[in-house]
Each structure stands twice: as C-alpha cells, then as structure tokens.
Design an enzyme around this catalytic site. Structure first.
Site: not given
Length: 1047
Positions: A126, A381
């Site tokens: 990510c 994340h």
C-alpha cells in the site's frame, strides 16, 4: 425442538403384527430414541424364528406417517418418511435469479465515469500505491515520462500491437510509463502493479518505510532520466522536486561566514514538541550554537572558536515535499516507533519568510496528504488524499478503492478516528477554515501557486495507447465471459428449480412402490452450491448386501417414480427396493434384544446354580475371572452387536471409514480376553492352574453358552495341556538350579555382592599392584540375579568389549579415573561406524583375588587391567600406571570432540539467567555494595554448572533455549522475563561478554545448565513502549537487495 406428527393413520390397511399394537398407538411422534424403541417393541413378545414380513416393515418404519411442512420445523431423522427440512425451502416459491450463481457482476469491476483508477495491494504494498497515485497526478512528471523513448515501439507494429505476446517493460521508466497510461485510460476499476513492484525487487509481504521508499525511488528515477537527450525529460525531477539550501556557519570572533551548498528533494521536519507545521519549519531553520567541545575551527582565526550554524533556504522547487518525521528511533527498544502527535497545517503555505532571497512568489497550496493508519511503526495501512490539479477536487486513494470528497474539500476526520488507540486518547485540536489537524499524516505535498489554473491535457502517446486498448479489449472479453458464465449459471438454476418443484411433490412414497435413498444425498441434491454426484448406497448395506436396519435413521423412503428419475439423471446404486429389507439382520437384532432383556433374569439363575451343590463330577470348567464379570461381558457383547452397524461401512455418499483405524480397533479388541479365555493356555488347551477355574453344572453352562456361543469349552474330564505340564516341570528344575548358582556365586564373591571393602584409584591400595575393571551394568545385573534368582536370568558373561573403542583400545586415562570424571569414566556403548558413546552406568574396580574367581564363574571377552609399577632407583621411587589394553589416543580425542559437540547441539534445554543488581542507588551503603560485587565475581567463576540439581537463587530465572537460537532471540526472551529491553541488556558467561546478536547460542558457548549474567543499563518505566520490539524479532533489512539500491 423435535418435530411431531401422527402415527396412527394408514395409507392402506394392513394386518397389525403380534406384539406391535403399542408401536404406533402414540398420536404424536416421539424423539428419535423413542422411535427406535417403538420400532423394535414387538421383539419383546416375538421369538426370532417367528419374525414375519410385518415385523420387518415395522423395524424399517415403513408405515410411519410423513411429516407436514409448517408443522415439522426440522427433519425427523428417525422417520424415513419425513421429507421436511432437508433443504427444500430454498427452492419452493419464488427465487431471486442472482442466487443461482456466485459470480459478481463484471460491470462492478468497470471504471466509473469521471473517476480515477485504483491499484491492487499485493500484500503489503500500500505504501507503493500511495506514491504512484501522487506521482501520477503530477502532470508535468507524467508528461515528461510519456516523452521518454521506449522499446515498446519494437513491440508494436504499423497495423497495431503484435498478437499473442504480452508487453513486458524493460526499464523502470517503461514500467512507470505503462502504469501511468493504464491509470489514465484503462476501463478497469483498478490495475495490477505487480510488474513494477517485481522490477524493483520489493518483498510484497513486508511493509517498508514509505519515506525511505520515496527518497530512494526519486534518486533512482533521476539517475535513469539523466541519460536522456531531451532536457525536458532529463531535468524533470530537478525541476519539479529539487530545491537548494546552504549550511551557514558564522564565527563569533571574526564574523567570517562559510557556506556549504546542498540540494534537497524533501524537507525532513521534526514534529516532537510541536503542534503546527510552521513551528516544525522554524525549528528546521533555527540557529544552532557551536560551543565547548563542539566549537568550530575558523580558517580565518586558525583556531577553534564559538560559532553559530543554521540552514538558509536558497531556492524552492515547484513541488515541495515535507516529510513529517513520525517514525523515529527509540533508544530504549533499539527499534523505530511512531509518534502519534497531532500536527496542524493549512491548505495555503507562504514560504517567503523562510527564504533568503525574497524575489518572486513563494505561496504554495496543498496538493496531497499521505496518511499512515496505525499506532505502530511496523504495522498499519497507507492511504493518500490527493487533489486533482485539473478539477480541484480531492480524492482518497485506498489501493483499489477511490472515493471522491464532497464539495472539493479535504476531509481527514474519518482517518483520524480509525487510528485512535483504545487507551489514553488525545483530544483533537480545533481547526479553523482552510486548516487541518492530523496525527497520522507523514508527508505533505505542496504545489507552487500560479495565477493561471492548470488546464494542461496530458495525451497518452500512440504506442502506449495501443497497449492500453489491447488491455481494455482483454477486459471487455473477460466481462463478456463472466456475463456468459452468469447466464449459464442462471439457466442451470432455473432448470434445477423446475426439477425440484416437480420432483419434491412426487418424493413421498405413500402406499405405492418405494425405494430408499440416503438423506445426505437428498440434501446434496437440494444444495445449490455443490454439483450433484451419483447415488452411492454401498455405505448403508449390511453384510448380506441389503439395507441395514440400523441405517434407517439416515435413509429416506421415496416413491419409485422419483427414484427412477434420480437414477436416470444422476446414476449410481445399488437400488434399495422393498427386496432390500434384510430379514436376517432383523432376526439377529430380535435375538440380541431378547437376550438383553433376559440378561438380568439369567444372571440371577446362574448365580443360584453356582451356589447350589454339584451333583456328581460332570460339568464344565469356567474361569473364575470370567464368572465374576460374565454379566458385564455379555452386556458389552450385546451392545456391540446392537450398535455394530453404526460404525460399519463408513459414511454415506462420500469418504469411507479409515481401514487402518478399523484394523487397529479390532486388534485392540482381540487383545482383550473374551469369556472363558482366562483358563486358556498359550497352546490353546486347558490351563494347568487349578486355582483360576471352577467347575459349573451343565445347566449353568447352557445358560452361559446362550450369551457366549464361541467361548472355549472344557468338560470336567478334559485333561490339562501336556506341553504346559512339561514346561512346569522344567521351570521347577530351572528355579532350583538358579538358586544353587546364585548361592555359589554369592559365597564366592561376598564383598563384591555386598559392595564392601572396594578398591579406590585415588588412594591406591598398598597390598596390590594390579586392579581389574568391569562395567557397572554387569555388576547391577549380577546382583539382581543373586538377590532374586527365580525372577531373573543368570549372568553368564562379562562384556568388557563395550568399554573399548573399535580398535580394541582403552577410552579413558588413569588421571580421568582418579578425578571421577563422570563424562569420561562411564562405560561406553558401541556407536555404529565410530567410537563408543557414554552410557549411564559407571565402571567397577575388582581385586585380583576376585578376578580369579570371576574368570572361573563367568566368560570374559576382554580383560581390562591397570597395573602400578615403580620406575627408577630414587627413594621413594616414581610410580607409573599402565593400562591393558593401551589407550587409543585417536579415539579418545574423537570421543572428547563428540562430547563437546553434543553439548552444542541441543533443543529445548534449560539455562539460567541471573540478573546482577547495581546497589549504588540503594540504602545499603558500602557494605551492601561490597557484598554485591563479591557475589558478581563468584558467579563469574561458577558460571557453568554441571550439577543435575540446580538451585535457583534470587534474581535468577530458567529459560528454555536451543543451540541454533540466536543471541537476539534470547534477548527477546530475557526482555519478557525481566522487562529489560534488548538494547539495555549486558550479557556475559564465564567472564566472556556476549554481544554478537546474530551468533547462535551454540557458537557462543552456551550449553545446557549454563548461568548467564544479566546487567541492565537502565530500567524501562513504560513496558508498553516495547510493543514494537515484540513484533520485530529479526534485524531490519529495509530495501537491501532491491532495485532501489542498484541491485
């Protein structure tokens, strides 16, 4: 809840069998066990030879009333006519066609109008996806990359793209070109960046430092583009991201100013202790004093002088990257940690106050905010909020998902809430109009504000557009294929729906011809998620290849009409019609049930017969143990016969039972003695032990034979086993012989037997010059025999060869014997292909007089002797000790090496860690400090303990470790045990400092039972600060070995 239905009504009138009146007189269906009893209640009054077809049908529950939908809530497994609750509810009535397939609408994967394309997260990539989206929305960078020459032209042809061959970019620039072209004009909702990630050599399963990735990739891209001829391409990285500042040092004495110019691509701003972005910038540029040991050498003064140093911004780039240093090194844990402090920043940033040369415009507007969601530096994340430079609208890029913000406004509230830890929540500061606060933003991207809005339209080059068009064609083909699969699934579902609606109404058999099908197969037929397999009825067959009556609870009775359709469409077999009802099984079950009900009465009868006096000597021998437990044995045997079918033949329509498990169970059952086998000798005859058996009358035996027809039968006139009689006589003779041998050996070697007056090598006896050696194992076995000669085997030989090496040499020296070294003095077991290994028992010393007697009583394979001799004429003479056979130096050295190697090849061994306490801060004064120092030295001297009994002392803990475990892993264990971070642990063993974290414990000399000393630098007040250390037990590799570092 158990469903209930009526028993009493009949589809057709049939004659009720004798004894079955109560079976179906109940008006409501009983639970399964009651149904089982009701189906066999007739057996109480019907003898096995009187069983009729009516009884068979009753046992198979043919005429139970079927259940009614709505009344019966779940399927009645005891009623073969209950066809409710088998999965039919999903097919009856109207059905949504979408339930006929599990294929998502392919149009959901299509890119929406006026939206951007997402990027697939390949595991932990990510952080790559966020930067790709930020760089893609930098129009100048995208345009320059499109102008970069590509080998793609070799792949394309004049009439389009070559068919049958996928395009594979060769360089980083080509990968970025192709990705940007797909992000711009792809029809897909998201694309796969695996080619780009693979080209960089990144580990898709490991999350890396996003800021480090950004810096390394920009450096790689700049280096790659520097070889281009087009200046717009060659200089794009410098034009967009590169600024310049100077390190300025001013001498306080002479005022001389020295400058060191440096380029930058981002400003790394410390956020600790700050609340606003402007404060972070001010600290970055603040003046630093160089005084004391840190004074500056002035070339003008030619000496060290006090000075000041600061950074001056000389020029700023078009795109200003501000790195907020959220991930910092924690000295206490030795790892990174995340700072979750709120930082305020505005959408408009005026950099003019910070720039040395004031000419020009230095007003920047916010264009991207990169977010890390999570409280730890090693998890979480990454997402990005990026502003579209053409429309001015904000978008949130979260891998595959892209969300457009409302009203052209940046919204960070949701992201901050998600990252909020459960404890010690920090209140979010209030933000004014045009300003934002974030505890998760780790990079802010500002673009230089211009008077004119950016209306640049970046066109995808023709050769790249051809590649995009081809990918779009593949996507459209996939959409058509998925739509066709959905249509086929819907067609199959409709056909199945019609089949179920038609056949389910015809399933009940009633009074018409019928067949049996397993409930499991019917449920799978009604299960839309699995394809229907052929019918397999083998698992419910009895030993006569018919339907076993005990399997009726998992079978259903259906009409012959429905069965014909099932077998024609799905195949399988065997078909179980009315002829499949097994009379033999029903008769046997009837016999077993009658015996079970009769058992209590027969038990009393047999007991009375056993108490009554025997008339004459005619009768049968029965084991006393069998007589004591015959009722329990009979009950277990009847239960096994009664429930035999429940475990036979395995499962219905699928995996058969495990044959190996069945064999093992049978073997275990065979090992258990059956009735009257307790008087069975090993040769199959009557046992010679009269105390273990009893004579019973003919009447009592007949009763017992009803329950144990296969039991061994021994009439009173039966003779005992002749072979056992011979063995008994031989055994008595052997016992007498053993007693005589034991008595003779005990008399001949009284001191050796009683362990009295034994020689000692450390204090050699004066009255002898020779001693002999035997193994302690021989001695123990011999003493065991002499003590209990009837229970042990006589010892006939002494195996001294086991104490020698393969070459016949001795494995230990005289000094090792005198030191009583347990590891070297132990007798040796022969190791295949090498020297012997140490056994558990020590050697024993023998007097010469005893040795003469031993040679007469036992067979000795090897003589081992130690002789004392005088050497020289000195007074007293020098004494030497000679062994026979001689020492084998090579094998002894190999044995010592093997013993040392074994000490370093261990798993799950115990070591001890002793924490040394520094008492300087305590109130114990000098005396206490001295005691602590003495104990520390004492521990250093006795650091390796080889005692089998380890006495733990205060401040010491036991840990389980392995030889191949690294020192770093041991430090993690110590951290959990003592709450001392690895960075603060000072470990030593035997005075040697342990500091190589990558070395294994075996190579460091840590052996089982070792004591390691731990001295802690500083205690950590907050144990929660070590959370990141627990997550990362291995050294950080970063981007080592990837394409970002030129590999």
């Amino acid at each position: 809840m158990v469903c209930r239905s009526s028993f009493g009504r009949r589809r057709r009138r049939r004659r009720r069998p004798p004894g079955s009146a109560s079976a179906f007189s109940v008006k409501a269906m009983a639970p399964r066990l009651q149904l089982e009893k009701a189906a066999w209640r007739w057996a109480e009054t019907v003898r096995p030879e009187e069983v009729s077809q009516e009884h068979i049908e009753t046992a198979y529950r043919i005429w139970l009333e079927p259940c009614i939908r709505g009344v019966c809530r779940r399927n009645c497994r005891g009623n073969p006519n209950c066809l409710v609750g088998i999965g039919e509810h999903i097919w009856l009535g109207e059905i949504d066609e979408n339930s006929f397939h599990n294929i998502d609408d392919p149009n959901c994967e299509r890119r929406k109008k006026n939206s951007f394309v997402g990027l697939t997260n390949l595991g932990a990539t990510c952080y790559v996806n966020t930067f790709l989206q930020v760089w893609f929305l930098n129009l100048e960078l995208r345009q320059a990359l499109y102008l970069c020459p590509s080998t793609c032209s070799d792949y394309t042809m004049g009439d389009g793209v070559r068919g049958g061959k996928d395009y594979e970019p060769q360089t980083i620039c080509e990968h970025l070109q192709y990705l940007f072209a797909l992000l711009q004009n792809s029809n897909r909702r998201y694309i796969d960046p695996s080619g780009f990630v693979k080209a960089l050599g990144l580990d898709t399963g490991q999350q890396q430092d996003a800021q480090e990735f950004s810096k390394l990739f920009m450096s790689l891209l700049e280096d790659t583009l520097s070889k281009q001829k087009n200046p717009d391409v060659r200089n794009i990285v410098q034009q967009q991201f590169c600024g310049e500042y100077a390190y300025v040092t001013v001498c306080n004495q002479c005022g001389r100013e020295s400058k060191l110019l440096s380029k930058f691509y981002e400003l790394e701003l410390n956020i600790q202790g700050h609340k606003q972005l402007t404060d972070c910038i001010s600290e970055f540029l603040k003046e630093e004093k160089l005084e004391g040991d840190n004074r500056y050498f002035c070339e003008n003064c030619q000496s060290k002088q006090n000075a000041t140093r600061k950074i001056r911004l000389l020029s700023l780039p078009c795109t200003l990257n501000l790195q907020l240093m959220r991930f910092v090194f924690d000295r206490q844990t030795g790892h990174k940690k995340k700072l979750n402090a709120y930082i305020g920043f505005s959408e408009s940033l005026d950099m003019e106050p910070y720039v040395e040369h004031k000419g020009g415009s230095f007003v920047y507007e916010l264009s991207a905010v990169l977010i890390h969601r999570g409280v730890s530096a090693y998890s979480g994340h990454y997402i990005a909020h990026v502003k579209d430079p053409q429309s001015g609208e904000w978008y949130k890029f979260n891998d595959e998902d892209i969300e457009k913000m409302e009203g052209k406004k940046l919204q960070l509230g949701i992201e901050e809430d998600l990252a909020e830890p459960s404890k010690s929540q920090t209140r979010k500061p209030k933000c004014g109009k045009g300003t934002h606060c974030s505890r998760n933003a780790y990079m802010l991207v500002y673009r230089l504000q211009t008077q004119e809005k950016n209306h640049t339209m970046v066109q995808v080059p023709a050769f790249l557009q051809e590649l995009v068009d081809r990918d779009n064609s593949k996507f459209e083909e996939w959409c058509v294929e998925m739509a066709e699969m959905r249509r086929q699934s819907v067609d199959k579902g409709r056909a199945k729906h019609e089949e179920v609606k038609e056949l389910y109404q015809r399933l009940p058999a009633g009074a018409e011809p019928y067949e049996f099908v397993s409930l499991e197969w019917l449920q799978k037929w009604l299960d839309e998620s699995t394809p229907t397999k052929p019918i397999d009825n083998h698992a419910c067959l009895c030993s006569h290849d018919k339907l076993h009556p005990d399997k009726i609870s998992i079978m259903k009775r259906i009409s012959e009409y429905a069965a014909d359709i099932f077998y024609s469409r799905y195949g399988g077999g065997p078909r179980l019609t009315v002829k499949a009802l097994c009379k033999d099984c029903v008769v046997e079950r009837c016999r077993v049930l009658r015996l079970k009900s009769q058992l209590n009465e027969d038990y009393k009868t047999v007991n009375n017969l056993l108490k009554a006096a025997m008339k004459g000597n005619d009768g049968f021998w029965v084991g006393k143990s069998s007589l004591r437990s015959w009722r329990q044995l009979a009950l277990e045997q009847l239960d096994e016969q009664d429930g035999e079918a429940e475990q036979s033949n395995g499962k219905i329509n699928g995996s058969p039972f495990n044959k190996d498990e069945s064999k093992e169970e049978k073997k275990e059952e065979e090992e258990e003695l059956n009735f009257n086998e307790d008087i069975l000798c090993p040769h199959g005859g009557l046992s010679i032990s009269e105390n273990e058996r009893k004579l019973v009358s003919q009447e009592a035996w007949n009763k017992l034979r009803q329950y144990f027809p296969k039991a061994p039968e021994f009439p009173s006139y039966k003779e005992c086993c002749s072979q056992c009689k011979i063995l008994e006589r031989e055994g008595e003779e052997n016992e007498a012989l053993h007693k005589m041998i034991a008595n003779e050996q005990k008399t001949s070697l009284p001191n050796l037997f009683q362990d009295k007056n034994r020689p000692c090598l450390s204090n050699w006896p004066e009255d002898t010059d020779s001693l002999y050696i035997v193994s302690q194992f021989f001695l123990d076995e011999w003493r065991k025999f002499v003590r209990k000669p009837t229970r042990s085997t006589p010892v006939s030989s002494i195996g001294n060869a086991a104490l020698l090496c393969p070459h016949g040499g001795l494995m230990f020296t005289f000094p090792s014997l005198t030191k009583e070294d347990s590891k070297l003095c132990q007798p040796l077991e022969r190791r295949e292909g090498g020297w012997p290994t140490a056994a558990h028992n020590n050697i024993a010393l023998i007097w010469p007089s005893e040795w003469q007697m031993i040679q007469k009583l036992f067979v000795v394979d090897k003589v081992i002797k130690i002789t004392r001799i005088a050497v020289g004429d000195a007074s007293p003479p020098e004494v030497q000790y000679i062994s026979e056979p001689n020492l084998c130096p090579d094998c002894r050295e190999g044995l010592l090496c093997q013993q040392q190697r074994d000490l370093r090849e261990y798993t799950q061994a115990t070591i001890y860690v002793h924490k040394v306490v520094d008492n300087k801060k305590s109130n114990g004064g000098t005396k206490r400090q001295k005691t602590s120092q003495q104990s520390y030295v004492a521990y250093q001297k006795q650091v390796i303990r080889r005692s089998t009994r380890h006495r733990k002392v205060r401040g010491e803990k036991a840990l389980l470790v392995s030889a191949n475990q690294t020192l770093k892993e041991l430090k993690i264990q110590i951290m959990h045990a003592f709450s001392v971070a690895p960075f603060d642990q000072n470990l030593s063993i035997d005075g040697k400092i342990l500091n190589d974290d990558c070395a294994t414990l075996g190579t460091l000399g840590v052996i089982p039972e070792s004591v390691i000393l731990l001295k802690a630098d500083e205690p950590i007040a907050d144990y929660a600060a070590m959370d990141d250390v627990m997550q990362v037990c291995m050294p950080e590799e970063g981007f080592k070995g990837t394409g970002l570092l030129g590999h």
